[in-house]
Design a protein around this motif. Structure first.
Motif, PDB file in Angstrom:
ATOM      1  N   LEU A 180       0.666  -1.235   0.017  1.00 35.56           N
ATOM      2  CA  LEU A 180       0.077   0.101  -0.164  1.00 35.56           C
ATOM      3  C   LEU A 180       0.878   1.254  -0.077  1.00 35.56           C
ATOM      4  CD1 LEU A 180      -3.279   0.268   2.292  1.00 35.56           C
ATOM      5  CD2 LEU A 180      -1.976   2.378   1.272  1.00 35.56           C
ATOM      6  N   GLN A 181       2.106   1.213   0.799  1.00 40.32           N
ATOM      7  CA  GLN A 181       2.837   2.460   0.949  1.00 40.32           C
ATOM      8  C   GLN A 181       4.339   1.978   1.139  1.00 40.32           C
ATOM      9  OE1 GLN A 181       1.249   5.331   3.783  1.00 40.32           O
ATOM     10  NE2 GLN A 181       3.173   6.739   3.015  1.00 40.32           N
ATOM     11  N   PRO A 182       5.206   1.923   0.050  1.00 43.54           N
ATOM     12  CA  PRO A 182       6.473   1.299   0.213  1.00 43.54           C
ATOM     13  C   PRO A 182       7.395   1.933   1.085  1.00 43.54           C
ATOM     14  CG  PRO A 182       5.973   1.683  -2.032  1.00 43.54           C
ATOM     15  CD  PRO A 182       4.778   2.316  -1.296  1.00 43.54           C
ATOM     16  N   GLY A 183       7.144   3.214   1.428  1.00 47.68           N
ATOM     17  CA  GLY A 183       8.046   3.857   2.013  1.00 47.68           C
ATOM     18  C   GLY A 183       8.072   3.809   3.706  1.00 47.68           C
ATOM     19  N   LEU A 184       7.209   3.050   4.097  1.00 50.53           N
ATOM     20  CA  LEU A 184       7.012   3.280   5.532  1.00 50.53           C
ATOM     21  C   LEU A 184       8.051   2.925   6.276  1.00 50.53           C
ATOM     22  CD1 LEU A 184       3.505   1.437   5.621  1.00 50.53           C
ATOM     23  CD2 LEU A 184       3.824   3.956   5.907  1.00 50.53           C
ATOM     24  N   GLU A 185       8.155   3.223   7.581  1.00 52.15           N
ATOM     25  CA  GLU A 185       9.248   2.597   8.596  1.00 52.15           C
ATOM     26  C   GLU A 185       8.481   1.605   9.596  1.00 52.15           C
ATOM     27  OE1 GLU A 185      12.391   5.460   9.796  1.00 52.15           O
ATOM     28  OE2 GLU A 185      11.236   7.015   8.753  1.00 52.15           O
ATOM     29  N   LEU A 186       8.917   0.193   9.407  1.00 54.03           N
ATOM     30  CA  LEU A 186       8.230  -0.794  10.186  1.00 54.03           C
ATOM     31  C   LEU A 186       9.068  -1.381  11.427  1.00 54.03           C
ATOM     32  CD1 LEU A 186       6.330  -2.165   7.191  1.00 54.03           C
ATOM     33  CD2 LEU A 186       5.601  -0.545   8.628  1.00 54.03           C
ATOM     34  N   VAL A 187       8.554  -1.341  12.647  1.00 52.83           N
ATOM     35  CA  VAL A 187       8.915  -1.775  13.683  1.00 52.83           C
ATOM     36  C   VAL A 187       8.583  -3.173  14.208  1.00 52.83           C
ATOM     37  CG1 VAL A 187       9.750  -1.376  16.090  1.00 52.83           C
ATOM     38  CG2 VAL A 187       9.301   0.639  14.512  1.00 52.83           C
ATOM     39  N   ALA A 188       9.420  -4.052  14.237  1.00 52.56           N
ATOM     40  CA  ALA A 188       9.022  -5.632  14.725  1.00 52.56           C
ATOM     41  C   ALA A 188       9.024  -5.425  16.258  1.00 52.56           C
ATOM     42  CB  ALA A 188       9.791  -6.639  14.073  1.00 52.56           C
ATOM     43  N   CYS A 189       8.362  -6.342  16.934  1.00 51.45           N
ATOM     44  CA  CYS A 189       8.445  -6.538  18.486  1.00 51.45           C
ATOM     45  C   CYS A 189       9.846  -7.356  18.670  1.00 51.45           C
ATOM     46  CB  CYS A 189       7.136  -7.035  18.990  1.00 51.45           C
ATOM     47  SG  CYS A 189       5.833  -6.051  18.915  1.00 51.45           S
ATOM     48  N   GLU A 207      12.553 -14.475  10.209  1.00 51.80           N
ATOM     49  CA  GLU A 207      11.260 -14.343   9.741  1.00 51.80           C
ATOM     50  C   GLU A 207      11.172 -12.920   8.877  1.00 51.80           C
ATOM     51  OE1 GLU A 207       9.473 -16.979   8.949  1.00 51.80           O
ATOM     52  OE2 GLU A 207       9.991 -18.188  10.740  1.00 51.80           O
ATOM     53  N   ALA A 208      11.595 -12.018   9.480  1.00 49.84           N
ATOM     54  CA  ALA A 208      11.199 -10.734   9.321  1.00 49.84           C
ATOM     55  C   ALA A 208      12.213  -9.647   8.686  1.00 49.84           C
ATOM     56  CB  ALA A 208      10.233 -10.009  10.262  1.00 49.84           C
ATOM     57  N   TYR A 209      13.355  -9.917   8.892  1.00 53.06           N
ATOM     58  CA  TYR A 209      14.557  -9.297   8.393  1.00 53.06           C
ATOM     59  C   TYR A 209      14.358  -8.235   7.542  1.00 53.06           C
ATOM     60  CZ  TYR A 209      19.124  -7.276   9.244  1.00 53.06           C
ATOM     61  OH  TYR A 209      19.962  -6.463   9.481  1.00 53.06           O
ATOM     62  N   ASP A 210      13.875  -8.767   6.035  1.00 49.51           N
ATOM     63  CA  ASP A 210      13.958  -8.044   4.879  1.00 49.51           C
ATOM     64  C   ASP A 210      12.737  -7.204   4.861  1.00 49.51           C
ATOM     65  OD1 ASP A 210      12.007 -10.124   4.621  1.00 49.51           O
ATOM     66  OD2 ASP A 210      11.897  -9.831   2.479  1.00 49.51           O
ATOM     67  N   ALA A 211      11.679  -7.395   5.706  1.00 50.13           N
ATOM     68  CA  ALA A 211      10.454  -6.572   5.626  1.00 50.13           C
ATOM     69  C   ALA A 211      10.543  -5.434   6.687  1.00 50.13           C
ATOM     70  CB  ALA A 211       9.222  -7.675   5.927  1.00 50.13           C
ATOM     71  N   VAL A 212      11.350  -5.672   7.487  1.00 45.54           N
ATOM     72  CA  VAL A 212      11.306  -4.550   8.753  1.00 45.54           C
ATOM     73  C   VAL A 212      12.321  -3.651   8.720  1.00 45.54           C
ATOM     74  CG1 VAL A 212       9.513  -5.962  10.102  1.00 45.54           C
ATOM     75  CG2 VAL A 212      12.078  -5.786  10.663  1.00 45.54           C
ATOM     76  N   ASP A 213      12.225  -2.434   9.265  1.00 45.53           N
ATOM     77  CA  ASP A 213      13.518  -1.575   9.483  1.00 45.53           C
ATOM     78  C   ASP A 213      13.708  -1.614  11.000  1.00 45.53           C
ATOM     79  OD1 ASP A 213      13.061  -0.241   6.681  1.00 45.53           O
ATOM     80  OD2 ASP A 213      11.123  -0.036   7.764  1.00 45.53           O
ATOM     81  N   TYR A 214      13.214  -1.798  11.919  1.00 47.79           N
ATOM     82  CA  TYR A 214      13.520  -1.565  13.341  1.00 47.79           C
ATOM     83  C   TYR A 214      12.977  -3.063  14.121  1.00 47.79           C
ATOM     84  CZ  TYR A 214      13.313   3.400  12.480  1.00 47.79           C
ATOM     85  OH  TYR A 214      13.609   4.655  11.957  1.00 47.79           O
ATOM     86  N   ILE A 215      14.015  -3.264  15.177  1.00 51.10           N
ATOM     87  CA  ILE A 215      13.536  -4.241  16.093  1.00 51.10           C
ATOM     88  C   ILE A 215      13.212  -3.451  17.557  1.00 51.10           C
ATOM     89  CG2 ILE A 215      15.812  -4.873  16.907  1.00 51.10           C
ATOM     90  CD1 ILE A 215      13.075  -7.354  16.688  1.00 51.10           C
TER      91      ILE A 215
END
Ligand code: AHR
Length: 503
Positions: A202-211, A231-239
């Protein structure tokens, strides 16, 4: 008097100061929202019901980004409950905090409040009782420009422009058994990755945080980070990291050294993230979002919400009163966050108002600054340019929890364009003053523009509504400079900022 020394050198640059280091957190918990940021009918309320006395204090605090709406609350939250005409919003049970949620405040109000406070909103999505579709609906409502069901609902609800929220947390503390919808690391990692990928469509430029882990002491710590990031390394920007500190069993020396624990926590998460990076062969460096940190006297644990017959609206929960030692610890934790600015690029003190907070309010009445307000505000407003690592040389003291720790901890920032330098320092000794010698010759810092210290003869002194300025920063009378050699006396149990200019 003890003595210690530090050397400032632009070669010891860590990273630029990230403005998001000075974030905060507004959760639908206790009186953070209702009678905190929002109280229609209060003499200081604006036309939207926001308390302007709290808005003024939030701006004075220097907060830059605010996470919303939880916290544990988000894991049972239906975001649609908080949009549209107030009279048709449902009233719900909030299982996380055993309260009644009226939904008078929701996303649109929070974004409006954020604009007034001059902060960036940071949203969390519910991955406890909900999943990918609800996260997508929320994102479409918040950020899509228009012409779809959800974005047109936002426009109809009075926000013609997209909210443009960049930073999103994928759930909250999903490792905690207290969390509604608690998951294993693999279950959560898959869900976080799939939610992130869908949100980016939906919006490529988001900054996403995994718990990440909800604290360092979790039995699953490190394994959790490894499995989630696999599982999520490529999909998120932060832990994410969360940590709360308190003085236990009257052990003040250990409590004052809480930043040692924060340093170790950050270093361990960096190591875990970098290990996964080498295994998945990613060019991307994972950043850390320390999106809950503070002093918290946990009379109940976060895993145990209040219970009973009553489900009150906005009950007074977690209203810790902070003393001088707490303020010194908060200042010390900010030193730790700054020194890790190369990896910790967002952080949120939990929380902003009334709930373990620097700002307190009375319903219908006054608002005031807790002791912890002052080191936060001064750091947020003074840190500028680049963070410089400093290694204090000087005495160490033994602590029961962390072993031997340096008595003085410090970090510096240097703004080459403005020609200013700031040193933030704590003295963790409970009974000894320290003369700190700062060698600033490499920066040519020739003048002390300001030197302020938070300290008190009574380290247990607090601010109250009747005595709101019992603890405030005072000009330090013992700061001198001679040929870019600065000397300052740090009282016992103190936090100090020294601002230097070229001339
Ligand atoms: O900040 C208070 C609570 O602490 C939050 O809701 C939760 O995420 C954490 O356990």
């Amino acid at each position: 008097m003890l003595t210690a020394s530090i050397t400032l050198d632009p070669a010891f640059r860590v990273a630029p100061v990230n403005r998001r280091t000075f974030g905060s957190f507004v959760e639908h918990l206790g009186r953070c929202v209702y009678t905190g940021i929002y109280e229609p009918g209060h003499p200081a309320a604006d036309a939207d019901g926001f308390r302007t006395d709290v808005l003024d204090l939030a701006r004075e605090l220097g907060v830059t980004v605010v996470r919303y709406p939880g916290g544990n609350f988000v894991s049972g939250y239906r975001w649609e409950d908080g949009i549209g005409p107030r009279e048709s919003r449902p009233t719900r049970l909030d299982l996380a905090w055993h309260s009644t949620e009226t939904n008078e405040v929701g996303l649109d109000e929070f974004v409006r409040w954020s604009a007034r406070a001059g902060v960036e909103p940071m949203m969390a999505v519910n991955l406890g009782t909900r999943g990918i579709q609800e996260a997508l609906d929320l994102l479409e409502y918040a950020n899509h420009r228009g012409g779809t069901t959800w974005s047109d609902r936002r426009i109809a609800n009075g926000s013609p422009e997209p909210h443009g929220i960049r930073m999103w947390c994928l759930g909250n503390e999903m490792d905690g058994p207290w969390q509604i919808g608690h998951k294993t690391a693999r279950e959560y990692g898959r869900l976080a990755a799939e939610t992130a990928r869908a949100m980016r469509l939906l919006q490529p430029g988001l900054e996403l945080v995994a718990c990440g882990s909800s604290h360092l002491g979790m039995p699953t710590f490190a394994e959790w980070e490894a499995a989630v990031l696999e599982e999520a390394y490529d999909a998120v920007d932060y832990i994410s990291l969360h940590a709360y500190y308190e003085e236990k069993d009257g052990d003040l020396p250990s409590f004052l050294a809480s930043a040692v624990d924060m340093d170790r926590f950050i270093d361990a998460v960096v190591a875990a993230a970098d290990h996964v990076r080498s295994r998945v062969r990613s060019p991307k460096r994972m950043m850390l979002s320390f999106d809950e940190w503070n002093v918290w006297y946990q009379s109940g644990s976060p895993s145990r919400p209040p219970t009973g017959e009553d489900w009150p609206v906005a009950p007074p929960l977690l209203e810790d009163v902070y003393n001088v030692a707490d303020a010194v610890v908060v200042g010390g934790l900010l030193i730790s966050l700054l020194r890790h600015s190369d990896r910790v690029t967002a952080a949120c003190q939990a929380q902003l108002v009334n709930v373990i907070a620097p700002i307190m309010t009375e319903p219908g009445g006054r608002a005031w600054r807790q002791t912890t307000f002052h080191p936060f505000s001064l750091t947020a407003h003074t840190a500028a340019g680049d963070v410089l690592r400093v290694e204090p040389a000087g005495p160490v003291q033994d602590t029961a929890r962390f072993g031997p720790v340096p008595v003085v901890d410090a970090v510096a920032t240097h703004d080459a364009d403005a020609g200013t330098t700031a040193v933030f320092a704590v003295n963790r000794s409970t009974d000894q003053r320290v003369e700190l010698d700062i060698d600033a010759r490499a920066l040519g810092a020739g003048r002390i523009a300001r030197c302020l210290t938070v300290a008190d003869d009574d380290p247990r002194a607090v601010n109250t509504p009747d005595d709101p300025d019992r603890v405030v920063p005072h000009p330090n009378p013992d700061a001198t400079v001679d040929s870019a050699r600065v000397r300052v006396v740090l009282p016992q149990v103190s936090w100090t900022v020294i601002e230097l200019t070229a001339v």
